[in-house]
Design an enzyme around this catalytic site. Structure first.
Site, PDB file in Angstrom:
ATOM      1  N   ASP B 313      38.486  55.065  29.754  1.00  0.00           N
ATOM      2  CA  ASP B 313      37.846  56.100  30.548  1.00  0.00           C
ATOM      3  C   ASP B 313      38.711  57.347  30.509  1.00  0.00           C
ATOM      4  OD1 ASP B 313      35.490  55.024  31.424  1.00  0.00           O
ATOM      5  OD2 ASP B 313      36.504  53.827  32.957  1.00  0.00           O
ATOM      6  N   ASP B 350      38.512  73.926  51.259  1.00  0.00           N
ATOM      7  CA  ASP B 350      38.128  72.894  50.279  1.00  0.00           C
ATOM      8  C   ASP B 350      39.290  71.929  50.082  1.00  0.00           C
ATOM      9  OD1 ASP B 350      37.358  71.405  48.150  1.00  0.00           O
ATOM     10  OD2 ASP B 350      36.666  73.097  46.924  1.00  0.00           O
ATOM     11  N   GLU B 354      40.642  69.944  43.255  1.00  0.00           N
ATOM     12  CA  GLU B 354      40.246  71.134  42.513  1.00  0.00           C
ATOM     13  C   GLU B 354      40.392  72.372  43.386  1.00  0.00           C
ATOM     14  OE1 GLU B 354      38.463  68.360  42.518  1.00  0.00           O
ATOM     15  OE2 GLU B 354      38.005  67.797  40.453  1.00  0.00           O
ATOM     16  N   PHE B 383      30.384  71.842  51.085  1.00  0.00           N
ATOM     17  CA  PHE B 383      29.608  71.418  49.923  1.00  0.00           C
ATOM     18  C   PHE B 383      28.517  70.463  50.375  1.00  0.00           C
ATOM     19  CE2 PHE B 383      28.720  68.506  46.483  1.00  0.00           C
ATOM     20  CZ  PHE B 383      28.671  69.325  45.371  1.00  0.00           C
ATOM     21  N   THR B 384      27.296  70.661  49.936  1.00  0.00           N
ATOM     22  CA  THR B 384      26.241  69.696  50.241  1.00  0.00           C
ATOM     23  C   THR B 384      25.569  69.286  48.941  1.00  0.00           C
ATOM     24  OG1 THR B 384      24.441  71.268  50.427  1.00  0.00           O
ATOM     25  CG2 THR B 384      25.759  70.877  52.417  1.00  0.00           C
ATOM     26  N   GLN B 386      22.524  69.205  48.438  1.00  0.00           N
ATOM     27  CA  GLN B 386      21.361  70.046  48.132  1.00  0.00           C
ATOM     28  C   GLN B 386      21.776  71.339  47.438  1.00  0.00           C
ATOM     29  OE1 GLN B 386      21.548  68.441  51.239  1.00  0.00           O
ATOM     30  NE2 GLN B 386      20.201  66.911  50.290  1.00  0.00           N
ATOM     31  N   THR B 387      22.715  72.083  48.034  1.00  0.00           N
ATOM     32  CA  THR B 387      23.073  73.395  47.479  1.00  0.00           C
ATOM     33  C   THR B 387      24.051  73.281  46.322  1.00  0.00           C
ATOM     34  OG1 THR B 387      24.915  73.641  49.001  1.00  0.00           O
ATOM     35  CG2 THR B 387      22.781  74.482  49.733  1.00  0.00           C
ATOM     36  N   LYS B 401      31.093  79.480  45.801  1.00  0.00           N
ATOM     37  CA  LYS B 401      31.522  79.024  44.479  1.00  0.00           C
ATOM     38  C   LYS B 401      30.814  77.700  44.193  1.00  0.00           C
ATOM     39  CE  LYS B 401      35.636  76.084  44.906  1.00  0.00           C
ATOM     40  NZ  LYS B 401      35.736  75.569  46.252  1.00  0.00           N
TER      41      LYS B 401
END
Lengths: 574, 686
Positions: B313, B350, B354, B383-384, B386-387, B401
């Site tokens: 991997d 965040d 990353e 962060f969701t 959906q978006t 972003k």
């Protein structure tokens, strides 16, 4: 030995090596998938034979069917030959009025010729009529040789194929081997021999007046045709009792060289056939190299031993400059006699041009060792290479683990099943040679056949059973083999040595054909370089040597040591 | 090359003492018969014991009159020692396996779980995760790892299952319905759930495998079976040799004492490898355990040595687990400082690696001091699913972003600057992942997230190539990105946009070519591929299904270990081959000791074969049998540790090992037997 002798040996080896790719390529085409080389001429004959026998050449056989066909064919051949021998007094073409062969001798002889051994407990010109020689012995000379090649070809297909259930068709391999290979070569060689002076007639024996005024009966017969195939097909059964020492079997230096070449030519060529059929000619040459090195070692030891003279003779004031000439034809001398002896036992041929019994102890040990190793130094046609493959599997298995992978050869994994089958084949030689030799010594009636006292007597017994088990057929002489015990025991040795190797080999062919072929990588055990050649020689010599060293040390080894001290044994054993 | 997590000394006194007693217990014929070579040794040892006892009473007038009674006694004793030493070797290996397993049991209970009495309970009790049984209830809150496979019975939470599925977006898990199953080893990202454990992880799975390691129910592996057949065949050959030798000797006027023939037989049959064979097998499993890998069968360890293709991997094995920001690429009209600042602000809250790397890069490049997640007036947008964007609303504007397509959707197709598409493509081609930043629906530029290839991984792949092993990188990335990383890491091939189906297909394709494939995996969707692979290493943090499907489990869940596993497999096979070769080569010297000794009385000329110049017939035979027994003990460390292995091509490995074990096997016994003979004569033992 003089330089002329060395030169002859070198010439022999060079021609043998040069013939290998020629014959190898021809045989690869005979047994390959495409049309055979002489198809335009012989194709109709081949197809006619299939139609006559109801064989579908396109139908491939599972190894068990292949083996069953082979066994049935050989059994039929054995019975037919036995019948001919027992009934020869009532059959035509028998100008010398030979009587029926005794049951035990007939059985021994029938087994001997169907197993490609050609052990002869009889003397040709004194026991057999022309019809039996031609339709009995010569026919078996052809088909037993073709049988050996067929087994090898099936094994090669096992390596070359992947994921299949079949290994070829025995009837096709038998017909092709005989028709395209053995017959044309035999005709050419027979014509050559006739040209050189070998008789090919149905005449009655000639009685001649010798210079001393005595009477001599000179045997005649269709000799050339049988001698050709006995050399080509590693059969070795002479038309005359003394085999190729007889001036009618081997009249000139040219016949001697050519006959010696054909002792090994086909077997050597098959190594290249093997390489071509598995798609990597280097693999074939590696096997050729291993066999070649052992052949050269054998020739070296034998000529060295025979170039010496028995110290007892020197003490008796005999000029010993010519080496050990007892039992040798003066016209062949030491070099050609030793070379023939080594070549004929390297191959499972067994024809002789000198008396091995009269060799020096170590000179006589070389042929014996050749046979005890299983006749894998080129060996019999087909039989030598498939015997060598048993050693290859063992070598690859023992040492192959050392590279850290499950051992594999030509992309085929060598697993428990192959090892089991290889060990069955490997066990036949010690059982046949050591077991039956020991039996001979403990049964008084059997031991009575031994001619000489001391270690040489033991050598005679070991040689006879090594010759029988190895399907060689050469004799050490001296040993009185034509007794019911030995006729039977040697027949058993010949049958075991032939079929208890053929069956496991065919089974191996079957399991290999069914396997996948692994692609080679940097992690694969390389089997085409000098390292592998050395390893293979080591395994053959160590495994073979370990098995027979104790017996040899009581036979030729101690005889040699005694001889150097001038100690000899007289009379028959006690 | 191979590091070890724990080491038990080769001759641990406790293990040795236990092994000594169990060596005696293994004299039970039912145990002995499993090993043909040692069984034959024991049978002939029993035979000579009977003869010795008889001679004690008769004063040695039987057929063994040729042998001195004291010598017969000593040979008999050494025959028994040969059997006992072989038993001891096996017992030591078993003892070490057991000790290893015991230490394993201790270490694997480290993670703890919060166990509830019932669903409604609020107070919990901390227990080791490994002690959880099916039916137990545990509570798991944000930031905690779910201790075992189970069903959610209360609550709803987002769970990060990336360790298993490779999908970085968190998923919703709630009680009831088909989204209730959770997997051990995954992490709750938000909220609180109560999970009912459905398996007994410690006992049902690991312990079952530890039992295997202890060697109690060890089954012979395919190569071991084949080797045993070879050894049994050679034993039969030497039986024929020795039995017929009696007849040849009688013909030659020699009477051979039975005990001498027995000594010849035992020195010839491959007792060395026969005695050490099972120890080598057990030790191979044991080496894996020390490495925190448990093989479900010896067959798997052996197969590891045969591997042709390694599927690795990308994430975690070839690259560090996380991407890092490497570059800010502004669009025309925007300077990179503005882009970096916007990216910094959008990433302050965040917590993903990353995000943190974006903050770090911006600060490092432009020296920004200001800004923290607690700045008043900032509203962070998480962060969701959906978006698929995150960002921050500040008084100065709203910054977002996210992935290229989601930002394009956010700003509208028409508002995308032309040069953005170019820079995004360039980033992807270089093996990176582009993130796009926008302020007030105006695109500022892209951030280049880069996969960081692990240091020194290139050299490891070169080593594997030298060993003949092909490496294939498996990744969910697009082919462009995958090709760039594959080139950087130096793998031989890659599988891009990998799905479980494509992975399985690749394995089958390789196997159809006759290759053996190894892979590691952890997710349920890896299970079919793990089962199909010849060596499937499941991560211990993986799902139950994955662990059941694989044939090895890595307790430390380190996918790079695959490489070491292959090496251990090779070492196991090499140890067997080396000792077999050594054992057979030894026989040559033994012949030169025993054959002249047997026959020199009748044929003094055979003394010429006594090349070692051994003292007397009796001392020669005794020395050979003593050497034969002691060599087993001397080689126990080698059998347990395995022969030294340096990765190299087969040809050079073969050359080296043939030299060491083949030639060594020829030479060593000549020296050894001579030295023992000097000792035997000096001590006056004969």
């Amino acid at each position: 030995m003089d330089s002329a002798g060395l030169l002859q040996i070198a010439l022999y080896l060079v021609i043998l090596t040069a013939l290998t790719p020629v014959l190898g390529g021809y045989m690869a085409r005979v047994f390959g998938a495409g049309p055979a080389p002489l198809d335009r001429v012989l194709g109709p004959v081949e197809r006619g034979l299939y139609r006559l026998c109801g064989v579908d050449p396109a139908r491939e056989q599972h190894w068990t069917h292949y083996a069953a066909s082979l066994l049935a064919f050989n059994l039929l051949g054995l019975l037919a030959l036995y019948g001919l021998l027992r009934l020869q007094h009532g059959l035509p073409l028998n100008p010398a009025d030979m009587s029926a062969v005794a049951p035990d001798l007939a059985f021994n002889t029938a087994v001997s010729f169907t197993t490609n051994t050609n052990w002869q407990a009889y003397s040709g010109e004194a026991a057999l009529g022309y019809l039996v020689q031609m339709t009995g012995l010569t026919v078996q000379n052809f088909v037993s040789a073709a049988t050996g090649i067929a087994v090898l070809v099936a094994l090669i297909r096992g390596f070359a194929r992947r994921g299949t259930r079949t290994v070829g068709n025995f009837w096709v391999d038998l017909v092709r081997g005989t028709l395209y290979l053995l017959l044309p070569l035999s005709i050419v060689l027979a014509l050559f021999l006739v040209w050189q002076g070998v008789p090919q007639n149905f005449d009655a024996y000639v009685t001649a007046q010798t210079l001393e005024g005595g009477q001599q009966v000179i045997a005649q017969g269709p000799a050339a045709s049988q001698i050709a195939i006995k050399q080509i097909g590693s059969n070795g059964g002479g038309f005359f009792g003394v085999n190729s020492a007889h001036p009618y079997e081997n009249p000139t230096p040219a016949t001697n060289l050519v006959e010696m070449l054909f002792l090994l030519a086909l077997a050597a060529g098959l190594t290249d056939t093997f390489g071509r059929m598995v798609g990597d000619r280097r693999q074939g040459w590696a096997i050729f190299a291993a066999m070649g090195v052992m052949l050269v070692i054998g020739i070296g030891v034998a000529t060295w031993a025979e170039s010496a003279t028995n110290p007892a003779l020197i003490a008796a004031g005999v000029d010993g400059l010519g080496g050990n000439m007892e039992g040798k034809e003066v016209r062949f001398g030491v070099a050609n006699s030793a070379l023939w002896a080594v070549a004929t036992t390297a191959a499972s041929n067994g024809s002789v041009n000198a008396m091995h019994d009269s060799f020096m102890p170590l000179g006589g040990m070389v042929p014996m060792v050749n046979m005890m190793l299983g006749e894998v130094v080129f060996g019999g046609v087909g039989a030598g290479l498939y015997g060598m493959m048993i050693f290859v599997l063992l070598a690859v298995f023992i040492a192959g683990l050392m590279v850290g992978r499950t051992p594999e050869y030509l992309g085929k994994k060598i697993e428990a099943k192959e090892i089991k089958l290889a060990m069955i084949a490997a066990l036949t030689v010690p059982f046949g040679v050591l077991g039956l030799s020991a039996l001979t010594l403990v049964v008084p009636a059997a031991a009575a056949s031994i001619q000489d006292a001391g270690p040489h007597g033991l050598s005679e017994v070991l040689y006879a059973y090594a010759s029988g088990t190895g399907n060689n057929g050469s004799a050490f002489g001296g040993f009185g083999a034509n007794t019911p015990f030995h006729n039977t025991a040697l027949a058993v040795a010949m049958l075991f040595g032939r079929f208890l190797v053929i069956l496991p080999v065919l089974a191996i062919a079957g399991t290999l054909a069914a396997k996948k072929t692994l692609p080679a990588s940097a992690g694969t055990f390389p089997t085409h370089g000098p390292l592998f050649v050395g390893l293979l020689i080591g395994v053959v010599l160590i495994v073979g040597g370990l098995t027979f060293f104790p017996a040899l040390s009581l036979g030729p080894i101690v005889e040699h040591l005694l001889m150097t001290q001038g100690i000899s044994f007289t009379g028959a054993p006690q | 090359m191979i590091h070890r997590t724990s080491e038990i000394s080769l001759f641990d006194a406790g293990i040795a003492a236990q092994a000594a007693t169990s060596a005696l217990r293994k004299l039970d014929p039912r145990e002995l018969v499993r090993n043909p070579v040692i069984f034959v040794t024991a049978v002939v040892a029993a035979l000579t014991t009977v003869l010795f006892v008889r001679d004690l009473f008769t004063g040695g007038t039987g057929p063994d009159a040729g042998a001195n009674l004291a010598v017969v006694g000593q040979i008999t004793a050494w025959l028994w020692f040969t059997v006992l030493f072989a038993n001891f070797a096996e017992a030591v290996a078993e003892g070490r396996g057991k000790a290893q397993a015991a230490s394993l049991r201790k270490t694997k209970t480290e993670t703890s779980a919060r166990k509830l009495a019932d669903v409604a309970a609020t107070d919990w009790q901390s227990v080791p995760a490994a002690s959880l049984r099916a039916g137990d209830l545990v509570v798991v809150e944000a930031g905690e790892v779910i201790p075992g496979d189970g069903d959610v019975v209360a609550g709803i939470a987002t769970v990060d299952e990336s360790a298993i599925t490779g999908e970085s977006a968190a998923v919703i898990r709630e009680s009831g319905g088909d989204r209730s199953a959770v997997t051990g080893g995954t992490r709750v990202v938000s909220d609180r759930i109560v999970v009912r454990i459905t398996v007994n992880p410690g006992e049902s799975f690991l312990d079952r495998m530890i039992t295997l390691v202890e060697g109690a129910k060890r089954q012979k592996t395919p190569n071991e079976i084949a080797l045993n057949i070879l050894l049994a065949g050679m034993t039969i050959i030497f039986l024929v040799v020795v039995v017929t030798l009696e007849a040849f000797a009688v013909y030659s006027g020699i009477t051979l004492p039975v005990v001498f023939l027995v000594a010849l037989l035992v020195t010839l049959i491959p007792t060395t490898i026969g005695g050490l064979l099972s120890a080598i097998g057990i030790a191979g499993m044991d080496r894996l355990v020390r490495f925190s890998v448990i093989a479900k069968s010896g067959r798997a360890v052996e197969a590891a040595g045969d591997i042709d293709t390694l599927l690795l991997d990308k994430t975690g094995t070839i690259t560090l687990g996380n991407r890092q920001a490497a570059e800010f690429v502004p669009v025309a009209g925007i300077n990179d400082r503005d882009l970096a600042e916007a990216a910094l602000l959008a990433s302050l809250a965040d917590d993903t690696p990353e995000g943190k790397s974006i903050v770090a890069l911006a600060r490092q490049k432009f020296g920004f001091q200001a800004g923290s997640a607690e700045t008043p007036g900032y509203t962070f947008v998480p962060f969701t699913a959906q978006t698929r964007m995150s960002g921050v609303d500040t008084p100065a504007g709203s910054i977002r972003k996210g992935a290229v397509d989601s930002i394009i959707r956010h700003v509208g197709e028409d508002a995308v600057p032309r040069d953005l598409r170019q820079s995004v493509e360039r980033i992807a081609k270089a093996g990176g992942t582009p993130l796009v930043v926008a302020r007030d629906k105006r695109v500022l530029g892209a951030i280049h997230l880069k996969d960081i290839v692990k240091p020194a991984i290139r050299e490891r792949f070169a080593t594997l190539r030298q060993m003949g092993i092909r490496t294939v990188m498996v990744t969910g990335d697009n082919p462009l990105t995958a090709a760039a990383i594959a080139a950087e890491a130096g793998v031989d091939d890659f599988l891009a946009e990998a799905t479980p189906e494509r992975k399985l297909e690749l394995i089958r394709h390789e196997q159809a070519e006759g290759k053996l494939v190894a892979m590691c995996g952890d997710g349920s969707n890896d299970a079919p591929a793990l089962a199909q692979a010849d060596v499937g290493v499941a991560m211990n943090t993986g799902t139950q299904a994955a662990r059941e499907a694989g044939n090895m489990v890595d307790l430390e869940s380190d996918p790079t270990k695959l490489i070491e596993i292959v090496m251990i497999g090779k070492q196991l096979l090499m140890s067997r081959g080396a000792l077999t070769t050594f054992s057979i080569a030894n026989d040559v010297a033994k012949y030169f000791a025993i054959i002249p000794a047997l026959f020199v009385a009748a044929y003094p000329q055979l003394g010429a074969l006594n090349v070692m110049g051994l003292g007397s017939s009796s001392s020669a035979i005794l020395s050979a049998i003593i050497f034969n027994a002691l060599i087993i003990v001397a080689l126990i460390p080698l059998a347990l540790k395995g022969v030294s292995y340096r990765p190299a091509g087969a040809a050079s490995l073969l050359r080296r090992n043939l030299l060491v074990y083949g030639l060594g096997g020829l030479v060593v016994p000549f020296i050894g037997i001579k030295l023992i003979d000097l000792g035997v004569n000096a001590l006056g033992l004969v």
